[in-house]
Write an enzyme that holds these catalytic residues in place. Sequence first.
Site: not given
Ligand code: B12
Length: 347
Positions: A130, A184, A187, A190, A194, A210, A237, A240, A244
């Site tokens: 993480d 996905c 569907c 999610c 939200c 979020c 929360c 989402c 699923c």
């Molecule tokens: C910052 C962070 C958060 C932030 C931002 C969430 C987010 N989605 O990024 C906040 C605080 C909101 C958060 C919330 C949660 N988190 Co969090 N978080 C992180 C962390 C530290 C970094 C994630 C990151 O880099 N975000 C930056 C953004 C840009 O990434 P992204 O949203 O995933 O965006 C990607 C997509 O948008 C994609 N993309 C963009 N456009 C397109 C278009 C297409 C077609 C495609 C395919 C992709 C794509 O590219 C981006 C980069 O990969 C990771 C751990 C890690 N080091 O990776 C844990 C992590 C993602 N979190 C986790 C968890 C469990 C949660 C929560 C469920 C906790 C909760 N119950 O409250 C929620 C889920 C909310 C959600 N829907 O994401 C787990 C998820 C496990 C999994 N199975 O996915 C992780 C991996 C931690 C872990 N080590 O297990 N989190």
Amino acid sequence: MIDVMPPQAPTAAAIKRRAAELGLDACGITAAYPTRHADFFRDWAARDQAGEMAWLTRDPDRRGDPRLVLPGARSLIVGGLNYWQPTPGGRGRIARYALGEDYHEVLLEKLRTLADEISAQGAAAKVYVDTGPVLEKPLAQRAGLGWQGKSTMLINRSRGPWLLLGEIITTLDLDPDAPETDHCGSCSRCLDACPTRAITAPYQLDARRCIAYLTIELKGSIPEELRPLIGDRVYGCDECLDVCPWNRFAETTREARFLAGPETALDLRAMLEMTNTEFKRRFARSPILRVKRRGLLRNICVVLGNIGTMEDLPALQRAENHEEPLVREHAAWAARQIVGRLAATPQ
Ligand code: B12
């Protein structure tokens, strides 16, 4: 121990066998090359969607390329641990990942054991769960653990979105797994579910909206317009994740340390009176420690503002004189919400 005699380096199959023995529910391997998602990440950060999480956007190049994190890195071993369990009853909800002991410790312990065994065979190995400079979800997808779905969560065919992720970056050359493809389909549950419309488009999350961000990462005041949408969520929360369709295969975690501990049986009114010492003792092994007492009490006030009754007013009124200004402000808001609701209810 990995059952391969030196000088032969451990194979991918031996590592996966060992991961299973250590209690990991999923393990996959990918080569250590940069992820194309680094560009998505940069764009997301440039649009300010990370909110106050400055630690996240500090070094985007490193985050996108494991070879900058460990020079000479050849492979990434990605581990997943299932944490699903039924939501306990009671007033106020805590996201499932925070019901038991801190997953960072639990998962790190397993991955460190594996990494130490790899290092003993002469390769370098760095472990992250993480908090490291790693885009965990796209790398887990490449290692075949699942696909990054529209909610932005990594979804596994048999565990749904309920795998916590960690990885070992290593200089070992290992046979990679095939990346998983997106399932996905059409569907959009999610996005529709939200409460704050934080998933602004498929695969895109505006962290600033979020509820996980608002209740865990945001240090200050929660924007007033978003407070009612938080509902009864005290910490994090799962909305989402809960909706699923890949949840149909979800099973209760095998990891006893993830099961809900007594500290998460919430008594919202009594908790408003909690001292700092009580808070630290109660949540010593829990991820909830991260928000500190003032953050947790802020969240409890918001929840009481949303679901509280006349019986909660005295505790909230006392909290309006709390030593923490953040708590005072949210308690006053909550009391106003309840009074407003009572006034609107026909007697
Ligand atoms: C910052 C962070 C958060 C932030 C931002 C969430 C987010 N989605 O990024 C906040 C605080 C909101 C958060 C919330 C949660 N988190 Co969090 N978080 C992180 C962390 C530290 C970094 C994630 C990151 O880099 N975000 C930056 C953004 C840009 O990434 P992204 O949203 O995933 O965006 C990607 C997509 O948008 C994609 N993309 C963009 N456009 C397109 C278009 C297409 C077609 C495609 C395919 C992709 C794509 O590219 C981006 C980069 O990969 C990771 C751990 C890690 N080091 O990776 C844990 C992590 C993602 N979190 C986790 C968890 C469990 C949660 C929560 C469920 C906790 C909760 N119950 O409250 C929620 C889920 C909310 C959600 N829907 O994401 C787990 C998820 C496990 C999994 N199975 O996915 C992780 C991996 C931690 C872990 N080590 O297990 N989190």
